[in-house]
Design an enzyme around this catalytic site. Structure first.
Site, PDB file in Angstrom:
ATOM      1  CE1 TYR A 191     -12.133   3.116  -8.843  1.00  0.00           C
ATOM      2  CE2 TYR A 191     -14.603   3.398  -9.654  1.00  0.00           C
ATOM      3  CZ  TYR A 191     -13.480   2.892  -8.933  1.00  0.00           C
ATOM      4  OH  TYR A 191     -13.737   1.660  -7.961  1.00  0.00           O
TER       5      TYR A 191
ATOM      6  CG  ASP B 234      -1.940   0.725   1.134  1.00  0.00           C
ATOM      7  OD1 ASP B 234      -3.352   0.347   0.850  1.00  0.00           O
ATOM      8  OD2 ASP B 234      -1.735   2.139   0.866  1.00  0.00           O
TER       9      ASP B 234
HETATM   10  N1  SER Z   1     -17.690   2.685  -4.792  1.00  0.00           N
HETATM   11  C1  SER Z   1     -16.647   3.151  -5.525  1.00  0.00           C
HETATM   12  C2  SER Z   1     -16.855   4.643  -5.471  1.00  0.00           C
HETATM   13  O1  SER Z   1     -17.847   5.273  -5.421  1.00  0.00           O
HETATM   14  C3  SER Z   1     -17.131   2.747  -6.914  1.00  0.00           C
HETATM   15  O2  SER Z   1     -16.430   1.404  -7.036  1.00  0.00           O
HETATM   16  O3  SER Z   1     -15.964   5.298  -6.018  1.00  0.00           O
END
Ligand code: SER
Length: 340
Positions: free
Chosen positions: A152, A34
């Protein structure tokens, strides 16, 4: 199981901490990495802890010398945080994953046996075009609406494909049929609810943040509208899903990525459950336009019948059990008797 060695990245994150606990209870040796230091209670359960970024070549040089049989690649920058610095998100989420696929392949080749590479993906890979489509879509299947609006979501979707590509590519390269290839398996998680940790930088975070604020007697301003509805899952089910998929016989894994889900709820329903546990909870709604826009593109429900059919997935924690049992018992413990 003593000779079974797992490499786990992002070990001090939400999923990481719970997964370290579950694996160590099974007697698995864990090499943990990490960028942040691990909490001592987590570090204690690992055979080796390497602090560093998943993008750092020096970390990969060390990892290449190690033996391991399975990888859980959890290190990532989550959706809201990624929007603040998309290039950094790409660097960590995509280039970090690419490097790790290469490192795992080199280790697999040296060991002369395949490595199972588990990759947690997300409902963020979906992108419903508008609220009406979101409400009409019903249970979204793995191949539908793959037009994410966040960096993302795009990173996760691409890495699912990158993993699939490398698994096939390395298999073709291998001189012996079974030598040195990666067995890549990805899971798309809904929002996760953990009694022990609060995530950082995600967009489904309003649910765990609301609960953990109430458990500590703190007021909470929810950053999405009360009618915002997405799927959720309790952390023990998320860990079970990862382990079930990791252990599923190769012949039963028919696709490279699977949805898994438990229950869907609106932010208002999460607030109502929170008030049942903590009657003095102070929850108000002040939607943040950017974060609201993100969850408005995520499905209300996802279809996990492929996981049910192929490797026997089912959630053990319904909405009722998640709140009344798992969260009620463990959040109260976490904050030392804050429950009334
Ligand atoms: N729970 C995550 C987020 O809100 C999505 O994988 O970014």
């Amino acid at each position: 199981m003593a000779s079974h060695i797992v490499l786990l990245t992002g070990a001090s994150g939400e999923i990481g901490q719970s997964l370290v606990e579950a694996l160590s209870e099974r007697g698995v040796a864990i090499i943990a990495t990490d960028i942040r230091p691990l909490p001592p209670s987590v570090a204690r359960r690992c055979t080796e802890v390497l602090q560093g970024s998943i993008t750092d070549p020096a970390l990969h040089e060390v990892l290449e010398q190690r033996r391991f049989h399975q990888v859980f690649h959890l290190a990532a920058i989550l959706s809201s945080q990624a929007e603040r610095n998309p290039e950094e998100a790409h660097h960590v989420n995509v280039e970090g994953t690419l490097r790790l696929l290469q490192t795992a392949h080199r280790v697999a080749k040296r060991q002369g046996e395949p490595i199972t590479f588990l990759f947690p993906s997300s409902i963020a890979v979906y992108g419903l075009p508008n609220l009406e489509a979101k409400r009409r879509a019903g249970r979204v299947r793995e191949e539908e609406y793959l037009t994410p609006m966040t960096i993302y979501g795009a990173n996760k979707l691409y890495c699912e494909l990158l993993g699939l590509y490398y698994a096939r590519f390395y298999r073709r390269l291998a001189s012996e049929p079974e030598a040195g290839w990666l067995d890549f398996r990805a899971l798309r998680f809904p929002g996760l609810l953990s009694a022990l940790t609060v995530p950082t930088g995600g967009t489904s975070d309003y649910a765990p943040e609301m609960l953990h604020a109430a458990a500590q007697g703190k007021p909470y301003r929810c950053f999405v509208r009360p009618d915002t509805r997405i799927p959720f899952m309790a952390m023990p089910d998320a860990i079970r899903a990862l382990l079930l998929l990791a252990e599923a016989p190769q012949a039963s894994v028919q696709r490279h990525v699977y949805n898994v889900t438990s229950f869907s709820a609106t932010a208002e329903e999460i607030a109502a459950e929170t008030r049942q546990l903590f009657p003095s909870a102070q929850i108000t709604f002040e939607p943040d336009p950017l974060r609201q826009a993100i969850v408005d593109t995520w499905p209300e429900e996802i279809d996990d019948t492929a996981a049910q059919h192929d490797w026997g997935w089912f959630p053990e924690y319904s909405r009722e059990r998640t709140f009344r049992e798992y969260l009620a018992l463990n959040i109260s413990r976490r904050y030392q008797g804050a429950l009334p």
